[in-house]
Design an enzyme around this catalytic site. Structure first.
Site, PDB file in Angstrom:
ATOM      1  N   ASP A 232      31.245  39.784  38.157  1.00 15.80           N
ATOM      2  CA  ASP A 232      32.320  40.683  38.627  1.00 15.80           C
ATOM      3  C   ASP A 232      33.238  41.037  37.453  1.00 15.80           C
ATOM      4  OD1 ASP A 232      34.149  42.095  40.132  1.00 15.80           O
ATOM      5  OD2 ASP A 232      34.967  40.349  41.161  1.00 15.80           O
ATOM      6  N   GLU A 265      40.760  47.479  38.396  1.00 10.60           N
ATOM      7  CA  GLU A 265      40.218  47.480  39.772  1.00 10.60           C
ATOM      8  C   GLU A 265      40.748  46.279  40.530  1.00 10.60           C
ATOM      9  OE1 GLU A 265      37.226  46.239  42.895  1.00 10.60           O
ATOM     10  OE2 GLU A 265      37.974  45.159  41.178  1.00 10.60           O
ATOM     11  N   GLU A 266      40.799  45.141  39.818  1.00 11.38           N
ATOM     12  CA  GLU A 266      41.186  43.876  40.453  1.00 11.38           C
ATOM     13  C   GLU A 266      42.658  43.865  40.877  1.00 11.38           C
ATOM     14  OE1 GLU A 266      38.954  41.980  41.341  1.00 11.38           O
ATOM     15  OE2 GLU A 266      37.370  41.749  39.851  1.00 11.38           O
TER      16      GLU A 266
HETATM   17  N1  BES Z   1      33.685  42.926  43.237  1.00  8.98           N
HETATM   18  C1  BES Z   1      34.805  42.717  44.092  1.00  8.98           C
HETATM   19  C2  BES Z   1      34.546  43.189  45.510  1.00  8.98           C
HETATM   20  C3  BES Z   1      33.574  42.354  46.318  1.00  8.98           C
HETATM   21  C4  BES Z   1      33.707  40.974  46.367  1.00  8.98           C
HETATM   22  C5  BES Z   1      32.609  42.978  47.047  1.00  8.98           C
HETATM   23  C6  BES Z   1      32.819  40.232  47.132  1.00  8.98           C
HETATM   24  C7  BES Z   1      31.739  42.260  47.823  1.00  8.98           C
HETATM   25  C8  BES Z   1      31.832  40.872  47.850  1.00  8.98           C
HETATM   26  C9  BES Z   1      36.019  43.462  43.553  1.00  8.98           C
HETATM   27  O1  BES Z   1      36.153  43.323  42.163  1.00  8.98           O
HETATM   28  C10 BES Z   1      37.254  42.868  44.170  1.00  8.98           C
HETATM   29  O2  BES Z   1      37.560  41.750  43.885  1.00  8.98           O
HETATM   30  N2  BES Z   1      37.923  43.626  45.050  1.00  8.98           N
HETATM   31  C11 BES Z   1      39.113  43.144  45.734  1.00  8.98           C
HETATM   32  C12 BES Z   1      39.804  44.273  46.451  1.00  8.98           C
HETATM   33  C13 BES Z   1      40.626  45.174  45.578  1.00  8.98           C
HETATM   34  C14 BES Z   1      41.265  46.269  46.425  1.00  8.98           C
HETATM   35  C15 BES Z   1      41.694  44.424  44.797  1.00  8.98           C
HETATM   36  C16 BES Z   1      38.741  42.119  46.809  1.00  8.98           C
HETATM   37  O3  BES Z   1      37.620  42.148  47.312  1.00  8.98           O
HETATM   38  O4  BES Z   1      39.598  41.302  47.155  1.00  8.98           O
HETATM   39 ZN    ZN Z   2      36.694  41.315  41.789  1.00  6.39          ZN
END
Ligand code: BES
Ligand code: ZN
Length: 408
Positions: A232, A265-266
């Site tokens: 990730d 993104e995070e």
């Molecule tokens: N790669 C993740 C999203 C993810 C995690 C998809 C586990 C499927 C399974 C992404 O980098 C992330 O961490 N997204 C955040 C949301 C964002 C709006 C801050 C999350 O999932 O909490």
């Molecule tokens: Zn993430």
């Protein structure tokens, strides 16, 4: 307007019941309408159709939402809008309306008689797919995950961005396709997005977006502070580097290919949100958006791809199945994140068709993300990850040389 009225009435009604301390740290969020109702959280604006509600939540509400989301297997439970002043200034009604529009388009597509999509196998594309190198992917992921972190709020949020730009410049100079490369600065974060454009030969205004986030984060309590983010999302970032390498040896595509390694993104999809909004504001003709975020952990089995069906387009999900039949020969499983879990949601919110092929089903995904444990390990599967570079290549070489677009 309606949202503003609702907010005002909530402020009047709510104050008597809300603990004084709690009023300090409130956050505007979008969350599942059913979750908000189940937890008795006041919903300030809502869209019943897409089952999303807007609420301003206190830390206690936030904790309850997170607990409930975890129980049903979601990661975050809500989307924090507090950073996103641009989005907020458009008004919640506007945002919820465009989400309903998107849903309506999707329903139209699902009822239409033009669904059957098949791709003819093209030798040029097949040859390009055979050039995807497992060893290249491994070395890109090793390189990116060796930075102590790639975090937007760190002391040097662009250290790795600039290093990567230098590396890509060397790659681009060796090709023969007209290109642009830039670091895009943002208002909402100090981190920059890295952008490479391969300019289209015949229809340069028609754009295929290939993207993934380059940043990483460590969200664990105490402990080490490194954020290797191998899965990730060094993995999706590496898929895009490898796709670019191979594309540079192909003829100039008819359509423009925009490749993004997004910032922050995070921290709430910050980089992609600004970029998608600016494309929309410029009325850009984005044909398709591919999001690669986590491609290295085959948690639902090797060569099983989870195709996320929320914040994505049914047309592109069908397109993925068609390219799979012709080229990938993997297994596609439909699933959902349940919330805007990555940058595809930023584009989808602006009305653009998006696709998110994921390493596994949501439940099968890597549990070591957002910690110092997200490193290259014996469980990392670069053969599995190769599939996602192939998806990017087919989108660039097939869609990028076609006049196909989402039916409307
Ligand atoms: N790669 C993740 C999203 C993810 C995690 C998809 C586990 C499927 C399974 C992404 O980098 C992330 O961490 N997204 C955040 C949301 C964002 C709006 C801050 C999350 O999932 O909490
Ligand atoms: Zn993430």
């Amino acid at each position: 307007m309606m949202a503003a009225l609702l907010i005002a009435s909530y402020a009047n009604l709510g104050q008597a019941h809300v603990h004084a301390l709690e009023t300090f740290d409130t956050k505007p969020v979008l969350a599942d309408l059913n979750d908000l109702r189940a937890l008795n959280i006041p919903v300030l604006a809502k869209d019943e159709y897409v089952e999303v509600g807007y609420a301003v939540i206190t830390p206690v509400m936030q904790q309850r939402l997170q607990e409930r989301a975890h129980k049903v297997g979601k990661c975050g439970g809500f989307e924090d809008l507090s950073q996103d002043m641009g989005l907020m200034s458009l008004g919640f009604d506007h945002m919820l309306t465009s989400m309903a529009d998107m849903k309506a388009k999707e329903e139209l597509y699902s009822r239409a008689p033009f669904r059957a999509l098949a791709l003819m196998a093209e030798p040029k594309i097949q040859t390009a797919l055979n050039e995807v190198s497992e060893e290249n992917l491994r070395s890109y992921v090793q390189w990116l995950s060796a930075f102590p972190n790639r975090t937007a709020t760190s002391a040097q949020p662009n250290y790795h961005v600039t290093e990567m730009k230098t590396r890509l410049e060397a790659m681009l100079a060796g090709g023969s396709i007209p290109y642009q490369i830039e670091e895009i600065p943002h208002k909402s974060t100090k981190q920059n997005t890295l952008h490479v454009r391969l300019v289209g030969k015949d229809r340069p205004n028609e754009i295929i977006v290939l993207g993934g986030h380059l940043d990483s984060i460590n969200q664990s309590w105490g402990g080490g502070k490194t954020a290797p983010g191998a899965d990730d999302n060094a993995s999706g970032s590496a898929n895009l580097i490898e796709a670019l390498r191979i594309l540079l040896a192909q003829p100039q595509p008819q359509r423009t290919i925009d490749i993004f390694w997004y910032a922050a993104e995070e921290n709430g999809l910050l980089g992609s949100a600004e970029i998608a909004k600016s494309y929309k504001a410029a009325n850009a003709d984005v044909i398709a958006v591919l999001q690669l975020d986590m491609t290295l952990f085959p948690g639902s089995g090797e060569f099983v791809i989870g195709s996320m069906n929320d914040f994505t387009s049914a047309w592109l999900r069908d397109y993925l199945k068609a390219m799979n039949d012709t080229y990938l020969k993997a297994k596609i499983v439909d699933d959902k994140c349940g919330y805007g879990c990555s940058d595809h949601a930023s584009w989808n919110r602006q009305g653009y068709p998006a696709l998110m092929p994921f390493e596994a089903t949501f439940r099968g995904s890597n549990k070591n993300i957002h910690s110092a444990k997200d490193v290259v390990s014996p469980e990392s599967n670069f053969k599995h990850s190769m599939l996602y570079t192939k998806i990017a290549l087919v989108m660039a070489m097939d869609l990028g040389n076609s006049t196909a677009r989402q039916p409307y």
